[in-house]
Design a protein around this motif. Sequence first.
Motif, short mmCIF file in Angstrom:
data_model
loop_
_atom_site.label_atom_id
_atom_site.label_comp_id
_atom_site.label_asym_id
_atom_site.label_seq_id
_atom_site.Cartn_x
_atom_site.Cartn_y
_atom_site.Cartn_z
N GLY A 8 0.83 -1.21 0.00
CA GLY A 8 0.00 0.00 0.00
C GLY A 8 0.85 1.25 0.00
O GLY A 8 2.08 1.18 0.08
N PHE A 10 0.09 3.82 2.23
CA PHE A 10 0.16 4.17 3.64
C PHE A 10 0.56 5.64 3.84
O PHE A 10 1.55 5.95 4.47
N ILE A 13 -0.50 5.55 7.29
CA ILE A 13 -1.18 4.35 7.78
C ILE A 13 -2.32 4.78 8.73
O ILE A 13 -2.18 5.76 9.46
N HIS A 17 -5.88 0.12 8.26
CA HIS A 17 -4.78 -0.72 7.77
C HIS A 17 -4.27 -1.62 8.90
O HIS A 17 -4.06 -2.81 8.72
N VAL A 33 4.69 -5.63 5.68
CA VAL A 33 3.95 -4.43 5.30
C VAL A 33 4.88 -3.68 4.34
O VAL A 33 5.94 -3.19 4.74
N ARG A 87 -5.01 -7.93 1.43
CA ARG A 87 -5.66 -6.65 1.14
C ARG A 87 -6.91 -6.52 1.98
O ARG A 87 -7.50 -7.52 2.41
N SER A 127 -9.90 6.27 5.84
CA SER A 127 -9.00 6.19 4.70
C SER A 127 -7.86 7.18 4.89
O SER A 127 -8.01 8.18 5.61
N SER A 128 -6.76 6.93 4.21
CA SER A 128 -5.63 7.86 4.27
C SER A 128 -6.07 9.21 3.70
O SER A 128 -5.62 10.26 4.16
#
Length: 153
Positions: A8, A10, A13, A17, A33, A87, A127-128
């Motif tokens: 990802g 991130f 993060i 996640h 990761v 995922r 979400s980021s």
Amino acid sequence: MKIAVFPGSFDPITKGHADIVKRAIPMFDKIIVAMGVNSEKKYFFNTKQRLSFIEAAFEDYPTVEVDTYNKLTAFYCKDKGANFLLRGLRNSTDFNYENTIANLNATIGEDLETVFLMAKSEFSCYSSTVVREILKGGGDASIFLPEKIIALI
Ligand code: ADP
């Protein structure tokens, strides 16, 4: 040895996640990761910052490793001897995107199987992107972040 890669951006993060990785720990001997470093992509946090957040989030989990990569995910998995990709799925938008990517990875990565965990309902809107928007607006994004990284951000 069952090794999974959780790839990802991130940036940064989030608790979403971290929850996926923690729930997958009993399934694999090792989880890597793997943070993507793409020189053409513009990130909000730089490589060093994104990496330090991930390292802090998993410092108490001995079977979780943290790494960066910049090649095709399937090739990176091969280098690492990983037969599984991990995922998270939040909604149907994630599903449509992940379906395409999982098929691509199954085609180019021999024996590479993608394992999906559904996001827990309390994290399904995390979400980021939301974190970045809050931070850009000068707000407090702590609720979305793993506790260990709040002080770092
Ligand atoms: P990418 O840039 O590849 O989309 P991300 O860093 O956004 O990478 O996400 C990596 C993985 O984490 C993806 O599988 C994504 O669906 C999953 N993910 C992101 N946010 C959450 C969340 N809140 N709950 C569960 N999984 C999540």
